[in-house]
Design a protein around this motif. Structure first.
Motif, PDB file in Angstrom:
ATOM      1  N   UNK A 112       0.818  -1.217   0.000  1.00 38.53           N
ATOM      2  CA  UNK A 112       0.000   0.000   0.000  1.00 38.53           C
ATOM      3  C   UNK A 112       0.850   1.264   0.000  1.00 38.53           C
ATOM      4  N   UNK A 113       1.975   1.207   0.709  1.00 35.97           N
ATOM      5  CA  UNK A 113       2.837   2.396   0.752  1.00 35.97           C
ATOM      6  C   UNK A 113       3.380   2.744  -0.625  1.00 35.97           C
ATOM      7  N   UNK A 114       3.560   1.721  -1.459  1.00 36.17           N
ATOM      8  CA  UNK A 114       4.080   1.962  -2.809  1.00 36.17           C
ATOM      9  C   UNK A 114       2.954   2.242  -3.801  1.00 36.17           C
ATOM     10  N   UNK A 115       1.739   2.385  -3.259  1.00 34.55           N
ATOM     11  CA  UNK A 115       0.547   2.689  -4.067  1.00 34.55           C
ATOM     12  C   UNK A 115       0.316   1.655  -5.171  1.00 34.55           C
ATOM     13  N   UNK A 116       0.437   0.379  -4.818  1.00 37.88           N
ATOM     14  CA  UNK A 116       0.174  -0.689  -5.780  1.00 37.88           C
ATOM     15  C   UNK A 116      -1.328  -1.001  -5.754  1.00 37.88           C
ATOM     16  N   UNK A 117      -1.853  -1.392  -6.910  1.00 38.07           N
ATOM     17  CA  UNK A 117      -3.307  -1.652  -7.005  1.00 38.07           C
ATOM     18  C   UNK A 117      -3.681  -2.883  -6.174  1.00 38.07           C
ATOM     19  N   UNK A 118      -4.948  -2.966  -5.860  1.00 41.14           N
ATOM     20  CA  UNK A 118      -5.427  -4.126  -5.106  1.00 41.14           C
ATOM     21  C   UNK A 118      -5.750  -5.237  -6.105  1.00 41.14           C
ATOM     22  N   UNK A 119      -5.096  -6.401  -6.008  1.00 34.74           N
ATOM     23  CA  UNK A 119      -5.440  -7.473  -6.953  1.00 34.74           C
ATOM     24  C   UNK A 119      -6.839  -8.017  -6.658  1.00 34.74           C
ATOM     25  N   UNK A 120      -7.430  -8.651  -7.651  1.00 37.82           N
ATOM     26  CA  UNK A 120      -8.778  -9.193  -7.451  1.00 37.82           C
ATOM     27  C   UNK A 120      -8.733 -10.404  -6.512  1.00 37.82           C
ATOM     28  N   UNK A 121      -7.637 -11.154  -6.570  1.00 39.69           N
ATOM     29  CA  UNK A 121      -7.524 -12.336  -5.698  1.00 39.69           C
ATOM     30  C   UNK A 121      -6.119 -12.423  -5.083  1.00 39.69           C
ATOM     31  N   UNK A 122      -6.065 -12.511  -3.758  1.00 44.73           N
ATOM     32  CA  UNK A 122      -4.839 -12.927  -3.068  1.00 44.73           C
ATOM     33  C   UNK A 122      -5.107 -14.377  -2.670  1.00 44.73           C
ATOM     34  N   UNK A 123      -4.271 -15.309  -3.040  1.00 45.65           N
ATOM     35  CA  UNK A 123      -4.568 -16.690  -2.627  1.00 45.65           C
ATOM     36  C   UNK A 123      -3.394 -17.310  -1.890  1.00 45.65           C
ATOM     37  N   UNK A 124      -3.731 -18.000  -0.806  1.00 49.52           N
ATOM     38  CA  UNK A 124      -2.716 -18.608   0.064  1.00 49.52           C
ATOM     39  C   UNK A 124      -2.520 -20.064  -0.303  1.00 49.52           C
ATOM     40  N   UNK A 125      -1.286 -20.492  -0.390  1.00 48.03           N
ATOM     41  CA  UNK A 125      -0.993 -21.880  -0.756  1.00 48.03           C
ATOM     42  C   UNK A 125      -1.660 -22.868   0.197  1.00 48.03           C
ATOM     43  N   UNK A 126      -1.581 -22.613   1.513  1.00 44.77           N
ATOM     44  CA  UNK A 126      -2.112 -23.589   2.485  1.00 44.77           C
ATOM     45  C   UNK A 126      -3.638 -23.748   2.386  1.00 44.77           C
ATOM     46  N   UNK A 127      -4.299 -22.796   1.716  1.00 44.27           N
ATOM     47  CA  UNK A 127      -5.756 -22.932   1.561  1.00 44.27           C
ATOM     48  C   UNK A 127      -6.126 -23.639   0.261  1.00 44.27           C
ATOM     49  N   UNK A 128      -5.126 -24.106  -0.481  1.00 45.83           N
ATOM     50  CA  UNK A 128      -5.399 -24.746  -1.782  1.00 45.83           C
ATOM     51  C   UNK A 128      -4.700 -26.095  -1.920  1.00 45.83           C
ATOM     52  N   UNK A 129      -4.523 -26.781  -0.794  1.00 46.15           N
ATOM     53  CA  UNK A 129      -3.844 -28.086  -0.813  1.00 46.15           C
ATOM     54  C   UNK A 129      -4.672 -29.084  -1.641  1.00 46.15           C
ATOM     55  N   UNK A 130      -5.978 -28.980  -1.495  1.00 44.89           N
ATOM     56  CA  UNK A 130      -6.877 -29.867  -2.226  1.00 44.89           C
ATOM     57  C   UNK A 130      -6.691 -29.755  -3.746  1.00 44.89           C
TER      58      UNK A 130
END
Ligand SMILES: [Zn+2]
Length: 475
Positions: A112-130
């Motif tokens: 946020x400090x570098x004024x980067x845009x908000x991506x539509x999806x942040x996804x965590x590896x541990x939530x996608x083991x399946x």
């Protein structure tokens, strides 16, 4: 306007044509949250941000997905060493989950400090083991895997085009490898899809573990990006980005397993890679003594946007050298820009109707030139030159200049609209001393005026004179 991008896959600049008209699927390899991100990492995300803004400005609806790696990334990209997350947890005497949460939050603050845009999806590896396990299952059914020493490996000799993307010469890689070789591999370039615990050499003391058809364990690093990008963007999508250090191993492996899982359907259409931010003695890393990050910039008194401006002045495919002198120079440039923008905002320079048409036409010309160079493989350094020409053009009214500059800022992200003169909140004592000092200066009593200057300095403020005006700055 045509958008041209350099595609690592074809090694040339190409006209950008998304798979689905008007829509762009865009995936970026994100951080491994075992430590703070360094400025070299952040340079890559600034490049991603410029690409995103350019796509939006070209009229596309963009879905940008970035992953958070919180498991499986070993200290060596070729699946050797310890898991970075486990290492981070040990270092700080915390759980892996605590480490992941803390460094994810810190990463997003820098973002946020570098004024980067908000991506539509942040996804965590541990939530996608399946999803990862499903993909490994597909690879197994398609005949691309083998089990050895408890782990599941991808057999790169079965994927004919394995070396094509990075133009790899496997013999060279093998002889230059610094790490101990894993004897369980059939081919040097094979990589782990699933580590099982109990394997004597790797992963025996891993705290993150999941049940799987191959035994209790955890996923390899590469599989997460393939599984998550396909979940959110489909089996084929438009753009994948990362740092150039990912080309030889991580992205090469991502392509192999993705296309092997979908029976050779071409996976990603355009691959874009950002070059390194380097120190005098080589690539920036977190293990070197000089660990540079956004926080350190701020501690030294630099606005993080100065670093953004510094990065924008070099093309993303060129190496950029970091030094404090270079940052200081960027600060001067950024402050000059800020002063100009504030001046333009005051709208002192206006024109009558006849001249205004001319002024509009001229600013439109600058606008075309600016976007032409942005659309030419994100040539932002050239666009910045065009921006300065617009700022210095006396035939354009401030009103038209400012409107045009705001359009430029949709790409640059330097927050032109928020730039304003900083009004210092002066303590009453300082105001009092300034009045006394003004009086003594009018009476040409220099000795007394110097005495007041020193007293003001002791209160933490610096006085500079401009005629009879006294300009005050915080020390
Ligand atoms: Zn990745």
């Amino acid at each position: 306007m045509e958008l041209i991008l350099y595609n690592t896959k074809t090694k040339k600049k190409e006209k950008f044509e998304p798979i689905n008209k008007n829509e762009v699927g865009f995936y970026s390899c994100g951080p491994t949250v075992y430590n703070y991100a360094h400025l070299g990492n952040m340079r890559t995300y600034i490049f991603n941000d410029i690409l995103y803004r350019t796509l939006v400005s070209a009229g596309y609806r963009v879905k940008h997905v970035i992953n958070i790696t919180d498991v499986g990334h070993l200290t060596d990209d070729g699946d050797q060493g310890d898991d970075k997350m486990e290492e981070g947890a040990k270092r700080e005497g915390k759980t892996v989950e605590e480490i992941a949460q803390y460094y994810t939050d810190e990463f997003k603050k820098d973002w946020n400090k570098l004024n980067l845009h908000k991506p539509q999806v942040w996804c965590k590896a541990t939530e996608h083991i399946n999803e990862m396990q499903k993909m490994i299952g597909k690879l197994e059914r398609n005949g691309f895997t083998y089990q050895s020493g408890g782990n599941v490996y991808f057999d790169t000799s079965k994927f004919k085009d394995y070396t094509k993307f990075a133009k790899l010469k496997l013999e060279n890689l093998e002889s230059s490898s610094r790490v101990e070789q894993d004897d369980n591999k059939r081919n040097f370039s094979d990589f782990v899809l699933w580590f099982t615990l109990g394997n004597s050499k790797f992963g025996s003391s891993h705290s993150m573990k999941w049940d799987s058809p191959w035994g209790i364990g955890y996923p390899g690093w590469h599989i997460e990006c393939s599984a998550m990008s396909m979940k959110y963007l489909g089996e084929q999508f438009d753009i994948h980005t990362g740092g150039i250090d990912h080309i030889n191993v991580h992205h090469t492996n991502e392509i192999a397993q993705s296309e092997a899982s979908t029976n050779k359907k071409p996976w990603v259409k355009y691959w874009l890679h950002g070059n390194f931010l380097v120190l005098k003695d080589g690539k920036m890393s977190k293990s070197s003594g000089d660990f540079l990050r956004v926080d350190l910039l701020e501690k030294k008194g630099y606005d993080p946007l100065v670093f953004r401006y510094f990065c924008l002045n070099t093309h993303y495919r060129k190496e950029l050298s970091f030094s404090w002198d270079a940052i200081e120079n960027s600060k001067l440039g950024f402050e000059k820009l800020k002063t100009k923008i504030i001046e333009i905002k005051k709208m002192n320079n206006q024109y009558n109707d006849k001249n205004n048409n001319q002024s509009i036409e001229k600013s439109k010309e600058y606008e075309n030139l600016f976007f032409e160079s942005v659309f030419d493989d994100l040539n932002v350094p050239k666009s910045l030159g065009i921006m300065w020409n617009l700022i210095n053009d006396k035939e354009i009214s401030d009103d038209n200049k400012f409107k045009t500059l705001l359009k430029f800022d949709e790409i640059l992200g330097l927050r032109f609209n928020e730039m304003k003169e900083e009004i210092l909140d002066l303590p009453v004592e300082v105001i009092d001393l300034l009045e006394k000092r003004k009086k003594s200066r009018m009476e040409k009593n220099w000795e007394e005026s110097d005495k007041y200057r020193d007293e003001i300095k002791e209160l933490g403020f610096l006085v500079k004179d401009n005629g009879l005006d006294q300009l005050v700055d915080k020390i």
